[in-house]
Scaffold this motif. Structure first.
Motif, PDB file in Angstrom:
ATOM      1  N   GLN A   1      17.658  32.961  64.624  1.00  0.00           N
ATOM      2  CA  GLN A   1      18.130  34.049  64.352  1.00  0.00           C
ATOM      3  C   GLN A   1      19.578  33.304  63.597  1.00  0.00           C
ATOM      4  OE1 GLN A   1      18.591  36.960  67.334  1.00  0.00           O
ATOM      5  NE2 GLN A   1      16.673  36.308  68.094  1.00  0.00           N
ATOM      6  N   GLU A   2      20.263  32.205  63.094  1.00  0.00           N
ATOM      7  CA  GLU A   2      20.815  32.199  63.179  1.00  0.00           C
ATOM      8  C   GLU A   2      20.301  31.512  61.482  1.00  0.00           C
ATOM      9  OE1 GLU A   2      24.325  30.167  61.350  1.00  0.00           O
ATOM     10  OE2 GLU A   2      23.191  32.483  62.405  1.00  0.00           O
ATOM     11  N   GLY A   3      19.291  30.463  62.230  1.00  0.00           N
ATOM     12  CA  GLY A   3      18.897  29.883  60.926  1.00  0.00           C
ATOM     13  C   GLY A   3      18.653  30.501  59.519  1.00  0.00           C
ATOM     14  N   VAL A   4      17.513  31.903  59.865  1.00  0.00           N
ATOM     15  CA  VAL A   4      17.321  33.114  59.010  1.00  0.00           C
ATOM     16  C   VAL A   4      18.567  34.042  58.455  1.00  0.00           C
ATOM     17  CG1 VAL A   4      15.584  35.296  58.770  1.00  0.00           C
ATOM     18  CG2 VAL A   4      14.730  32.862  60.172  1.00  0.00           C
ATOM     19  N   ALA A   5      19.637  33.772  58.670  1.00  0.00           N
ATOM     20  CA  ALA A   5      20.468  34.464  58.499  1.00  0.00           C
ATOM     21  C   ALA A   5      21.330  33.474  58.413  1.00  0.00           C
ATOM     22  CB  ALA A   5      21.610  34.953  59.631  1.00  0.00           C
ATOM     23  N   SER A   6      21.392  32.520  57.796  1.00  0.00           N
ATOM     24  CA  SER A   6      22.662  31.351  56.819  1.00  0.00           C
ATOM     25  C   SER A   6      21.676  32.035  55.535  1.00  0.00           C
ATOM     26  CB  SER A   6      21.935  30.714  57.865  1.00  0.00           C
ATOM     27  OG  SER A   6      21.274  29.740  57.949  1.00  0.00           O
ATOM     28  N   PHE A   7      20.150  30.970  55.563  1.00  0.00           N
ATOM     29  CA  PHE A   7      19.152  31.618  54.315  1.00  0.00           C
ATOM     30  C   PHE A   7      19.277  32.274  53.622  1.00  0.00           C
ATOM     31  CE2 PHE A   7      15.459  32.097  52.165  1.00  0.00           C
ATOM     32  CZ  PHE A   7      15.531  31.460  51.465  1.00  0.00           C
ATOM     33  N   ARG A   8      19.223  33.419  54.341  1.00  0.00           N
ATOM     34  CA  ARG A   8      19.897  34.585  53.641  1.00  0.00           C
ATOM     35  C   ARG A   8      20.877  34.388  52.817  1.00  0.00           C
ATOM     36  NH1 ARG A   8      16.855  38.568  58.201  1.00  0.00           N
ATOM     37  NH2 ARG A   8      14.419  38.840  57.229  1.00  0.00           N
TER      38      ARG A   8
END
Length: 264
Positions: free
Chosen positions: A247-254
């Motif tokens: 979830q952190e990985g996706v959020a950081s990308f966004r």
């Protein structure tokens, strides 16, 4: 020297370092040492604060193989004893490395022979000092390779190269091992520890569960058909998406920022 002194174990910054410490015996492994390493790897799998493992040694040898003098004496040998000893000893050790849920780096400081070579090759990443050598020593003793050698080597270098190494038992330099694909990186001896620390730190700062699932997928893919491999991949991603790190990985990308992973 007690067994606890012959296997050093310390965890620093989420990295567990396992150091074989019988330099006078070229770090040949006793039965008790094998069991101790297996226990450390099992603990590393279960401990969320451990996010990477490094396996290395002191002295001029990484591991000269099994110390046959340390094999338990169970009296007169009967058919089945040898196979049972191998299953409970060398094969359990190799399996413990392959099955560890954390990435395992071998920092090979010197000669890796017999089960010592297989111990290194079972690791996920192999860094070798320039002075390191890899030897399939079994044929020199009139023995069949054990500890998973005939399973590991063909998957790493193909059957023809594996047979060459196992039929002749010639010493393979670190550079040649890298050329064949047995080693990820060869470095000057004095840079081995530093390079292992750098790689372990990168792994420890990564998405630990995603790396564990990736390790499982890659290891299983060598024995899977496409449908099974694709199904396992989809299931792994399903599981992984429930982790905080995903979830952190996706959020950081966004949000266009660097990810900060917790290993959970």
């Amino acid at each position: 020297m007690t067994e606890s002194e012959t296997i050093r174990c310390e965890t620093t910054d989420h990295v567990t370092w396992i150091t074989l410490n019988r330099p006078e015996a070229m770090n040949a492994l006793t039965w008790d040492q094998r069991n101790e390493i297996i226990g450390i790897l099992e603990h590393a799998s279960a401990d969320p604060d451990v996010r990477a493992v490094v396996l290395t040694a002191t002295g001029k040898g990484f591991c000269a193989g099994a110390d046959l003098r340390g094999t338990p004496d169970t009296g007169p040998r009967v058919p089945g004893d040898v196979a049972r000893t191998i299953r409970r000893g060398a094969q359990r050790l190799t399996a413990a490395v392959l099955d560890c849920e954390k990435p395992v780096i071998a920092a090979v400081n010197g000669t890796a022979a017999g089960i010592g070579a297989h111990l290194a090759l079972a690791c996920d990443l192999v860094i070798a000092a320039e002075s390191a050598r890899f030897i399939e020593v079994f044929v020199r003793r009139g023995l069949v390779p054990d500890g998973g050698g005939a399973y590991l080597l063909p998957r790493l270098v193909g059957p023809q190269r594996a047979k060459e190494l196992m039929f002749f038992g010639d010493a393979l330099s670190a550079r040649d091992a890298e050329r064949l694909g047995l080693v990820n990186r060869t470095v000057p001896d004095e840079d081995l520890r530093k390079t292992a620390e750098e790689w372990a730190t990168r792994l420890a700062n990564g998405p630990t569960r995603a790396i564990a699932l990736t390790k499982q997928l890659v290891n299983a893919s060598l024995e899977s058909d496409r449908a099974t491999a694709f199904a396992a991949e989809a299931a792994a991603q399903e599981i992984n998406m429930t982790t905080r790190d995903a979830q952190e990985g996706v959020a950081s990308f966004r949000e266009r920022r660097d990810a900060s992973y917790e290993g959970r």
